[in-house]
Design a protein around this motif. Structure first.
Motif, PDB file in Angstrom:
ATOM      1  N   UNK A 212       0.823  -1.280  -0.060  1.00 19.05           N
ATOM      2  CA  UNK A 212      -0.020  -0.064  -0.062  1.00 19.05           C
ATOM      3  C   UNK A 212       0.712   1.172   0.134  1.00 19.05           C
ATOM      4  N   UNK A 213       1.844   1.203   0.756  1.00 17.32           N
ATOM      5  CA  UNK A 213       3.003   2.453   0.649  1.00 17.32           C
ATOM      6  C   UNK A 213       3.611   2.661  -0.569  1.00 17.32           C
ATOM      7  N   UNK A 214       3.854   1.234  -1.140  1.00 18.77           N
ATOM      8  CA  UNK A 214       4.478   1.373  -2.580  1.00 18.77           C
ATOM      9  C   UNK A 214       3.341   2.133  -3.641  1.00 18.77           C
ATOM     10  N   UNK A 215       1.919   1.955  -3.546  1.00 14.55           N
ATOM     11  CA  UNK A 215       0.936   2.322  -4.398  1.00 14.55           C
ATOM     12  C   UNK A 215       0.927   4.037  -4.293  1.00 14.55           C
ATOM     13  N   UNK A 216       1.060   4.386  -2.890  1.00  9.35           N
ATOM     14  CA  UNK A 216       1.065   5.658  -2.758  1.00  9.35           C
ATOM     15  C   UNK A 216       2.451   6.507  -3.072  1.00  9.35           C
ATOM     16  N   UNK A 217       3.569   6.110  -2.973  1.00 12.38           N
ATOM     17  CA  UNK A 217       4.638   6.435  -3.471  1.00 12.38           C
ATOM     18  C   UNK A 217       4.619   6.524  -4.917  1.00 12.38           C
ATOM     19  N   UNK A 218       4.268   5.417  -5.634  1.00 15.47           N
ATOM     20  CA  UNK A 218       4.160   5.278  -7.020  1.00 15.47           C
ATOM     21  C   UNK A 218       3.578   6.640  -7.762  1.00 15.47           C
ATOM     22  N   UNK A 219       2.370   7.177  -6.975  1.00 17.85           N
ATOM     23  CA  UNK A 219       1.711   8.297  -7.505  1.00 17.85           C
ATOM     24  C   UNK A 219       2.522   9.612  -7.079  1.00 17.85           C
ATOM     25  N   UNK A 220       2.821   9.625  -5.889  1.00 14.34           N
ATOM     26  CA  UNK A 220       3.176  11.041  -5.245  1.00 14.34           C
ATOM     27  C   UNK A 220       4.732  11.300  -5.523  1.00 14.34           C
ATOM     28  N   UNK A 221       5.635  10.063  -5.534  1.00 14.84           N
ATOM     29  CA  UNK A 221       7.434  10.711  -5.569  1.00 14.84           C
ATOM     30  C   UNK A 221       7.521  11.310  -7.079  1.00 14.84           C
ATOM     31  N   UNK A 222       6.951  10.661  -8.165  1.00 12.87           N
ATOM     32  CA  UNK A 222       7.218  11.251  -9.617  1.00 12.87           C
ATOM     33  C   UNK A 222       6.651  12.538  -9.554  1.00 12.87           C
ATOM     34  N   UNK A 223       5.669  13.044  -9.017  1.00 16.57           N
ATOM     35  CA  UNK A 223       4.901  14.307  -8.789  1.00 16.57           C
ATOM     36  C   UNK A 223       5.719  15.213  -8.151  1.00 16.57           C
ATOM     37  N   UNK A 224       6.191  14.731  -6.674  1.00 15.92           N
ATOM     38  CA  UNK A 224       7.075  15.768  -6.045  1.00 15.92           C
ATOM     39  C   UNK A 224       8.450  16.006  -6.814  1.00 15.92           C
ATOM     40  N   UNK A 225       8.892  15.108  -7.440  1.00 14.39           N
ATOM     41  CA  UNK A 225      10.056  15.389  -8.130  1.00 14.39           C
ATOM     42  C   UNK A 225      10.010  16.307  -9.213  1.00 14.39           C
ATOM     43  N   UNK A 226       9.016  16.205  -9.866  1.00 16.94           N
ATOM     44  CA  UNK A 226       8.537  17.105 -11.103  1.00 16.94           C
ATOM     45  C   UNK A 226       8.308  18.616 -10.413  1.00 16.94           C
ATOM     46  N   UNK A 227       7.531  18.592  -9.443  1.00 17.31           N
ATOM     47  CA  UNK A 227       7.339  19.725  -8.485  1.00 17.31           C
ATOM     48  C   UNK A 227       8.667  20.585  -8.172  1.00 17.31           C
ATOM     49  N   UNK A 228       9.470  19.772  -7.380  1.00 19.98           N
ATOM     50  CA  UNK A 228      10.804  20.428  -7.117  1.00 19.98           C
ATOM     51  C   UNK A 228      11.566  20.877  -8.329  1.00 19.98           C
ATOM     52  N   UNK A 229      11.659  20.030  -9.128  1.00 19.23           N
ATOM     53  CA  UNK A 229      12.516  20.551 -10.442  1.00 19.23           C
ATOM     54  C   UNK A 229      11.741  21.824 -11.043  1.00 19.23           C
ATOM     55  N   UNK A 230      10.483  22.060 -10.979  1.00 20.81           N
ATOM     56  CA  UNK A 230       9.882  23.232 -11.828  1.00 20.81           C
ATOM     57  C   UNK A 230       8.853  23.640 -10.769  1.00 20.81           C
ATOM     58  N   UNK A 231       9.149  24.523  -9.817  1.00 22.36           N
ATOM     59  CA  UNK A 231       8.162  24.891  -8.665  1.00 22.36           C
ATOM     60  C   UNK A 231       7.296  25.850  -9.300  1.00 22.36           C
ATOM     61  N   UNK A 232       6.062  25.777  -8.876  1.00 24.54           N
ATOM     62  CA  UNK A 232       4.981  26.507  -9.372  1.00 24.54           C
ATOM     63  C   UNK A 232       4.673  27.756  -8.234  1.00 24.54           C
ATOM     64  N   UNK A 233       3.717  28.592  -8.648  1.00 26.42           N
ATOM     65  CA  UNK A 233       3.302  29.531  -7.760  1.00 26.42           C
ATOM     66  C   UNK A 233       2.239  29.145  -6.920  1.00 26.42           C
ATOM     67  N   UNK A 234       1.652  28.176  -6.960  1.00 21.23           N
ATOM     68  CA  UNK A 234       0.307  28.020  -6.490  1.00 21.23           C
ATOM     69  C   UNK A 234       0.362  27.964  -4.954  1.00 21.23           C
ATOM     70  N   UNK A 235      -0.707  28.212  -4.129  1.00 18.93           N
ATOM     71  CA  UNK A 235      -0.866  28.265  -2.604  1.00 18.93           C
ATOM     72  C   UNK A 235      -1.233  27.031  -2.291  1.00 18.93           C
TER      73      UNK A 235
END
Ligand code: HEM
Length: 462
Positions: A212-235
């Motif tokens: 179950x932790x793998x399911x969450x990480x498969x969704x969240x980690x690529x997203x987090x990586x992309x956000x850190x690489x290209x930070x957005x302005x959102x709140x």
């Protein structure tokens, strides 16, 4: 039933209760037994003798305040603490830990969840909930059975996803995360009930937990990586943490961002889902309370689709129903700590290194503080009656520096969900009666709550 330990140091030793002697009752109804034990102790701190683990059970409101607030620095969630150690396998060492990592996470996250900030969300959240509840029209027309938990999960995700990740996680992925959390909460039960078993020793549920932790990480980690690489302005929280800097001015690493977004999304969805799933069997068992609630919704909301700020403030009975749900079914029912140094509470000595258990569920059902504690009665939270004998006689959101970060979010979201659904539909349960309580990390109903909806009236076109 109880023996007093011999101790000649400062403060008297806690009365020791050999829990194995109560095993049959505990197996049948563990929480009921613990409430009865706490009632008979009349405020005294007990030491539950479970063999290798001997937690102190602290139920008196003044003592709860001592642990959660007045001397909180002595009572940690870190280290090997019951509940928190296994929970951290999923949520990491940030907001649900303790010490400097927790403090830094709390400082970064707090501004997102203040009363002022949450208040700005009333209109958008009300619209999102209304849109999500529109999807009940079809099953209400056809009489299809619905799993209340699954449906509430969907409504809750639609209500709060903008706070956590804007539109970056699809509803389908959010629901996969929520389902994985359900597996995690259940899989952690063995670790919760066997706190003395080291992590290296496998217990039932371990494999399901890892998957179950793998399911969450498969969704969240690529997203987090992309956000850190290209930070957005959102709140939203994800964007804000991906932009955040630590105390040395460095960006957070992907694990820190993942841990705090996942931990807060998980607590937000799991707790809200757990509390609101109890609503249906409660209303079914108390038709007079249901009628009173419907009358308020009829008068205040009528046929409006989207509940306004003024309407929300006028929904005072709805608010009391939610408050009473939180008294009888507080999702965060178990708040364990480990004592760092010796302490004396109300004349009882607490030994350094021992487990100290505080439970909103138990204190909120003590007969000395609550009249007819096992009766669901929203009137307790109305007018003069709402004055508590002690601030910590009612603490569904904890207290002190670790007080729930999502309290305002829940207090906005829950009445909106209840009012939006019940101003439009009536419900019928497939299996009447109160479900058993499942003792997991959150206090969930022990079986699915399945219901059918019928429209209250023809809906005004949008
Ligand atoms: C019915 C709803 C909820 C209940 C009953 C509840 C209960 C609690 C309790 C008892 C604590 C204190 C834990 C402790 O002292 O160790 C807590 C902490 C926390 N809650 Fe909630 N909670 C609810 C909803 C939410 C929501 C909607 C969020 C969304 C952000 C949230 C996020 C958190 C976080 C992040 C913490 C840790 C705070 C810290 O240690 O600094 N909770 N919650």
């Amino acid at each position: 039933m109880a023996e007093r330990e011999v101790d000649d140091s400062q403060g008297r030793a806690a009365r020791s209760v050999p829990l194995w002697k109560m095993l049959p009752g505990l197996m049948r109804d563990p929480l009921g037994q613990l409430v009865a034990l706490a009632d008979s102790a009349e405020g005294e701190i007990l030491r539950l003798n479970l063999g290798t683990v001997r937690p102190y059970l602290v139920t008196e409101p003044a003592h709860v305040q001592h642990i959660l607030r007045d001397n909180e620095a002595n009572y940690t969630r870190g280290g090997q603490s019951m509940l928190w150690r296994p929970v951290r396998r999923f949520t990491g060492d940030g907001i649900l830990s303790d010490g400097p990592e927790w403090r830094a996470s709390r400082a970064r996250m707090q501004p997102h969840f203040t009363a002022k900030r949450i208040d700005l969300l009333v209109d958008s959240m009300s619209r999102a909930i209304s849109d999500a509840v529109d999807e009940f029209d079809e099953p209400a027309r056809t009489g299809r059975w619905l799993d209340a938990g699954t449906e509430l999960g969907r409504v809750i995700c639609r209500a709060i996803s903008s706070v956590f990740f804007a539109d970056r996680v699809s509803l389908a992925d959010q629901l996969r995360i929520v389902a994985a959390q359900g597996t995690i909460v259940t899989a952690l039960r063995a670790r919760l009930l066997l706190p003395f078993v080291p992590d290296a020793v496998p217990v039932p549920g371990d494999r399901a937990l890892r998957r179950a932790i793998g399911v969450v990480d498969d969704i969240m980690l690529p997203l987090v990586r992309a956000e850190i690489a290209n930070p957005r302005d959102g709140d939203d929280l994800l964007a804000a943490l991906a932009r955040a800097r630590d105390e040395h001015g460095r960006p957070l690493d992907e694990r820190q961002v993942r841990d705090d977004v996942v931990a807060s999304f998980a607590t937000a969805t799991e707790t809200t889902y757990a509390v609101l799933t109890w609503l249906w069997p409660i209303l079914d068992a108390h038709p007079e309370i249901a009628e009173r609630l419907y009358a308020e919704l009829d008068e205040v909301v009528g046929t409006d689709r989207v509940i306004s700020r003024d309407q929300l403030s006028a929904l005072t009975y709805t608010r009391s129903v939610v408050d009473e749900l939180l008294r009888m079914y507080p999702a965060g029912w178990l708040v364990p700590r480990t004592a760092l140094a010796d302490d004396v509470i109300g004349g009882t000595r607490i030994r350094a290194g021992s487990l100290v258990v505080v439970s909103s569920y138990i204190t909120q059902r003590l007969a000395r503080f609550w009249d007819r504690p096992d009766t669901f009665d929203p009137e307790r939270f109305r007018g003069d009656q709402s004055r508590r004998s002690h601030r910590y006689a009612y603490f569904p959101f904890g207290g002190g520096p670790h007080q729930c970060l999502g309290m305002y979010l829940f207090n906005l979201e829950a009445p909106l969900v209840v009012a939006t659904v019940l101003s439009r539909y009536r419900f019928r349960l497939r299996e009447p009666g109160m479900p058993p309580r499942q003792l997991a990390a959150a206090l969930r109903p022990g079986r699915p709550v399945v219901m059918a909806l019928t429209p209250v009236r023809e809906r005004r076109p949008a």
